[in-house]
Design a protein around this motif. Structure first.
Motif, PDB file in Angstrom:
ATOM      1  N   GLN A 187       0.803  -1.308  -0.043  1.00 49.51           N
ATOM      2  CA  GLN A 187      -0.036  -0.058  -0.037  1.00 49.51           C
ATOM      3  C   GLN A 187       0.841   1.329  -0.059  1.00 49.51           C
ATOM      4  O   GLN A 187       1.594   1.663   0.988  1.00 49.51           O
ATOM      5  N   HIS A 189       1.164   5.092   0.511  1.00 54.84           N
ATOM      6  CA  HIS A 189       0.756   6.313   1.541  1.00 54.84           C
ATOM      7  C   HIS A 189       1.204   7.730   1.043  1.00 54.84           C
ATOM      8  O   HIS A 189       2.538   7.730   1.187  1.00 54.84           O
ATOM      9  N   TYR A 197      -1.671  11.308   8.962  1.00 52.42           N
ATOM     10  CA  TYR A 197      -2.330  10.323   8.629  1.00 52.42           C
ATOM     11  C   TYR A 197      -4.035  10.372   9.145  1.00 52.42           C
ATOM     12  O   TYR A 197      -4.094  11.001  10.245  1.00 52.42           O
ATOM     13  N   HIS A 202      -3.809  13.055   3.002  1.00 51.61           N
ATOM     14  CA  HIS A 202      -3.252  11.786   3.279  1.00 51.61           C
ATOM     15  C   HIS A 202      -4.027  10.703   2.186  1.00 51.61           C
ATOM     16  O   HIS A 202      -5.293  10.365   2.274  1.00 51.61           O
ATOM     17  N   SER A 204      -4.421   7.352  -0.293  1.00 51.11           N
ATOM     18  CA  SER A 204      -4.018   6.005  -0.505  1.00 51.11           C
ATOM     19  C   SER A 204      -5.247   5.391  -1.398  1.00 51.11           C
ATOM     20  O   SER A 204      -5.906   6.145  -2.011  1.00 51.11           O
ATOM     21  N   ASP A 206      -7.549   3.792  -0.378  1.00 53.40           N
ATOM     22  CA  ASP A 206      -8.917   4.014   0.162  1.00 53.40           C
ATOM     23  C   ASP A 206      -9.774   4.866  -0.457  1.00 53.40           C
ATOM     24  O   ASP A 206      -9.416   5.992  -0.669  1.00 53.40           O
ATOM     25  N   ALA A 209     -10.126   8.506   0.862  1.00 53.03           N
ATOM     26  CA  ALA A 209      -9.030   9.486   0.915  1.00 53.03           C
ATOM     27  C   ALA A 209      -9.357  10.741   0.158  1.00 53.03           C
ATOM     28  O   ALA A 209      -9.936  10.770  -1.028  1.00 53.03           O
ATOM     29  N   TYR A 232       0.690   5.773  -7.583  1.00 49.08           N
ATOM     30  CA  TYR A 232       0.159   7.030  -7.181  1.00 49.08           C
ATOM     31  C   TYR A 232       0.392   8.024  -8.082  1.00 49.08           C
ATOM     32  O   TYR A 232       1.549   8.130  -8.615  1.00 49.08           O
ATOM     33  N   GLU A 250       3.471   0.410   3.069  1.00 49.15           N
ATOM     34  CA  GLU A 250       2.917  -0.751   4.093  1.00 49.15           C
ATOM     35  C   GLU A 250       2.859  -1.891   3.557  1.00 49.15           C
ATOM     36  O   GLU A 250       2.216  -2.033   2.545  1.00 49.15           O
TER      37      GLU A 250
END
Length: 308
Positions: A187, A189, A197, A202, A204, A206, A209, A232, A250
């Motif tokens: 992942q 970030h 975070y 922040h 990601s 998700d 986000a 990204y 991560e």
């Protein structure tokens, strides 16, 4: 410790087209510049982590008639014979790519005799595994890594096809990609301009986000040896902000990856528009730490964004 090799990917559209047959069998070659970089690894419990080719379809212009004849004649002997299903009279594999906003390409694939089957897409050093639907179709959006984007599409019987498109807004984007094989989930970030975070900025994969950039995750969990990518993208040419974007990675330690070396590759397209590649070997902790996360603080160099 990570083992890191740096690469620079170069080459023009013509060279890529001529190398299609080689790439389908051997992958994309690269030259090492010998540089190395240290990587800091921290372990944390999850709760404590902060918060060959059968037919070619080109979108620009089709090949000359004599070239098409030669390609099909030379390759037909290499392809395994297939019998079309009773309800299918045409098994031709075809694909088209179309540029869409966000320096991405929408890829549509038709493989009428490959319903619910594994399919792989290759683009500028990236490889991602997907699965066709019951009709053998696939509709996928991929962030591009080259302005004149070439996509090689292959299925399990080693037939394949090619699609190309022009990505006019690629120069406006910085792009960081990770790719790996297997069940591990990496992942990316991004903490944009001092964000923390869980706050705005922040970014990601998700869907909740919020930030100027965006992370796209592509892979297929149905196959244990699938090729996965996470990318990204930041619109550096379209923002008035200036500053630094902190990048971390991560990885969860699981029963499937614990105690093993994980091969990872990064591809980075930064302000100088050169596509750089690095091969990394990540030793995963032993299985007593299953359920923990690795927080990789300097696997990726932070982005520096200049004001426009």
């Amino acid at each position: 410790m990570f083992v890191i090799k740096n690469y620079v990917t170069t080459g023009g559209t013509v060279a890529c087209a001529l190398a299609i047959g080689y790439l389908m069998q051997n992958g994309s070659p690269a030259q090492s510049d010998g540089a190395q970089a240290p990587v800091t690894v921290a372990a944390a419990n999850q709760s404590s982590v902060i918060a060959g080719l059968e037919g070619i379809v080109l979108t620009s212009s089709p090949p000359a008639a004599d070239a098409t004849t030669d390609i099909k004649a030379s390759r037909s002997a290499l392809q395994p014979s297939r019998s079309a299903p009773s309800d299918q009279t045409n098994c031709a594999l075809s694909a088209r790519a179309k540029a869409i906003p966000g320096a991405a390409a929408r890829l549509t694939v038709k493989a009428p005799c490959h319903g619910n089957e594994r399919i792989e897409i290759h683009h500028s050093g990236l490889t991602v595994t997907q699965r066709t639907d019951k009709n053998g179709a696939l509709d996928l959006t991929i962030p591009a890594l080259s302005e004149y984007a070439i996509f090689l599409i292959s299925v399990d019987d080693q037939t394949g096809t090619v699609a190309t498109t022009h990505i006019p807004d690629l120069a406006n984007y910085n792009r960081i990609a990770l790719q790996w094989q297997g069940e591990t989930d990496l992942q990316i970030h991004a903490l944009e301009f001092g964000a923390s975070y869980g706050t705005a900025g922040h970014v990601s994969s998700d869907p909740d986000a919020k930030g100027a950039g965006k992370v796209v995750h592509l892979g297929q969990q149905a196959f244990g040896d699938a090729q996965n990518i996470e990318i990204y993208s930041f619109p550096a040419g379209e923002t008035s902000q200036a500053g630094s974007i902190e990048l971390t990675v991560e990885a969860e330690v699981t029963e499937a990856n614990c105690g093993r070396d994980l091969a990872v590759q990064s591809l980075e397209l930064r302000g100088d528009r050169r596509l750089r590649s690095r091969d990394l070997t990540l030793p995963m902790p032993d299985c007593t730490q299953a359920g923990d996360f690795l927080v990789l603080n300097n696997l990726l160099q932070d982005l520096t964004i200049a004001a426009n």
